[in-house]
Design a protein around this motif. Structure first.
Motif, short mmCIF file in Angstrom:
data_model
loop_
_atom_site.label_atom_id
_atom_site.label_comp_id
_atom_site.label_asym_id
_atom_site.label_seq_id
_atom_site.Cartn_x
_atom_site.Cartn_y
_atom_site.Cartn_z
N PHE A 161 19.35 1.93 8.35
CA PHE A 161 18.82 0.77 7.61
C PHE A 161 17.50 1.16 6.97
O PHE A 161 16.69 1.89 7.56
CB PHE A 161 18.55 -0.41 8.56
N TYR A 200 14.07 -0.94 5.46
CA TYR A 200 13.38 -2.21 5.40
C TYR A 200 12.06 -2.05 4.65
O TYR A 200 11.46 -0.98 4.64
CB TYR A 200 13.10 -2.76 6.80
N GLN A 251 8.25 -3.86 4.54
CA GLN A 251 7.39 -4.78 5.28
C GLN A 251 6.06 -4.95 4.58
O GLN A 251 5.30 -4.00 4.45
CB GLN A 251 7.18 -4.29 6.72
N GLN A 288 3.84 -9.69 7.62
CA GLN A 288 5.17 -10.29 7.57
C GLN A 288 6.17 -9.45 8.35
O GLN A 288 5.92 -8.30 8.68
CB GLN A 288 5.63 -10.44 6.12
N GLY A 289 7.31 -10.04 8.62
CA GLY A 289 8.38 -9.30 9.28
C GLY A 289 9.09 -8.39 8.29
O GLY A 289 8.98 -8.57 7.08
N PRO A 290 9.79 -7.39 8.79
CA PRO A 290 10.53 -6.49 7.89
C PRO A 290 11.60 -7.25 7.10
O PRO A 290 12.28 -8.12 7.64
CB PRO A 290 11.17 -5.49 8.86
N PHE A 294 15.08 -6.72 4.82
CA PHE A 294 16.18 -5.80 4.63
C PHE A 294 16.28 -5.30 3.19
O PHE A 294 16.15 -6.07 2.23
CB PHE A 294 17.48 -6.51 5.00
N LEU A 322 10.21 0.99 6.13
CA LEU A 322 10.67 1.36 7.46
C LEU A 322 12.13 1.78 7.42
O LEU A 322 12.95 1.17 6.74
CB LEU A 322 10.55 0.16 8.42
N PHE A 376 13.36 2.23 15.17
CA PHE A 376 12.61 2.37 13.93
C PHE A 376 11.74 3.62 13.92
O PHE A 376 11.25 4.07 14.97
CB PHE A 376 11.72 1.15 13.72
N GLN A 401 8.13 5.38 12.12
CA GLN A 401 6.75 4.92 12.00
C GLN A 401 6.49 4.26 10.66
O GLN A 401 5.50 3.55 10.50
CB GLN A 401 5.79 6.11 12.15
N ARG A 428 3.73 4.20 4.38
CA ARG A 428 2.91 3.22 3.67
C ARG A 428 2.74 3.67 2.23
O ARG A 428 2.13 4.70 1.96
CB ARG A 428 1.54 3.07 4.33
#
Lengths: 109, 115
Positions: free
Chosen positions: B33, B35, B37, B41-43, B45, B91, B106, B108, B111
């Motif tokens: 997957f 993601y 982020q 906030q949450g990840p 999809f 992620l 997951f 790390q 960024r």
């Protein structure tokens, strides 16, 4: 639409002060409710999976419980090292984890 | 390796530049997957692979985003002509099986900052 909400948004506790975090979900079919911990600058770290209402799982000071519409993460006698963001997620389609926004927990010494 | 590995950890791109983000999943994991982020906030999809097949790309925000996993192991997320709104942590996660009832692990994250 599959949806996950979490409350509170942020929580400050004194060391040793027990509390609970809430995760509410609306999904077409529950294949598991997942709890993760995320520290700043890191990826989410897996904690628990719950599959059916009434199920409970424990790990150190954490206990996760599940009902048909929500899950709770109980933190007993927390320590400063428990400070993190706690995320819950569901994966109803098998192809897509839907995450909540998280609860930012701060445990003060 | 023991866990999911992502590289680079940090990437600064000038607006309009293309970037490629790499993910090495846990060996033997079928599902992968991606993601996105945003801060606080949450990840969210982006896309899902089962082995080399991209089964769901409904979360990719625009046609500037492209992901591949040609041999069913390493995956690359490519962003073309980066924009400031692409700045986020990306992620990658992998899980052993397909079906949604197994946990995902997951990395790390990478960024990305677009200036």
């Amino acid at each position: 639409e599959d949806q996950v909400t979490q409350s509170p948004e942020a929580l400050r506790l004194q060391e040793g002060e027990s509390s609970s975090l809430n995760c509410s979900y609306t999904v077409s079919g529950l294949r598991g409710l997942f709890w993760y911990r995320q520290d700043p600058g890191k990826g989410p770290e897996f904690l628990f999976t719950l599959y059916s209402a009434g199920e409970e799982k424990e790990k150190e000071r954490l206990k996760a419980t599940l009902t048909k519409k929500e899950s709770f993460l109980h933190i007993t006698a927390p320590k400063p090292e428990d400070s993190a963001t706690y995320l819950c997620a569901v994966n109803p389609s098998g192809q897509n984890f839907v995450f909540g926004p998280g609860t930012r927990l701060s445990v003060l010494p | 390796g023991a866990g999911v590995s992502q590289s680079p950890r940090y990437k600064v791109a000038k607006r309009g530049q293309d970037v490629a983000l790499r993910c090495d999943p846990i060996s033997g994991h079928v599902s992968l997957f991606w993601y996105q982020q945003a801060l606080g906030q949450g990840p969210e999809f982006l896309t899902y692979f089962q082995n080399e097949a991209q089964l769901d790309k409904s979360g990719l925000p625009s046609d500037r985003f492209f992901a591949e996993r040609p041999e069913g192991s390493v995956s690359t997320l490519k962003i073309q002509r980066t924009q400031q709104e692409d700045s986020a942590v990306y992620l990658c996660a992998s899980s052993l099986a397909h079906g949604g009832n197994t946990e995902a692990f997951f990395g790390q994250g990478t960024r990305l900052t677009v200036v």
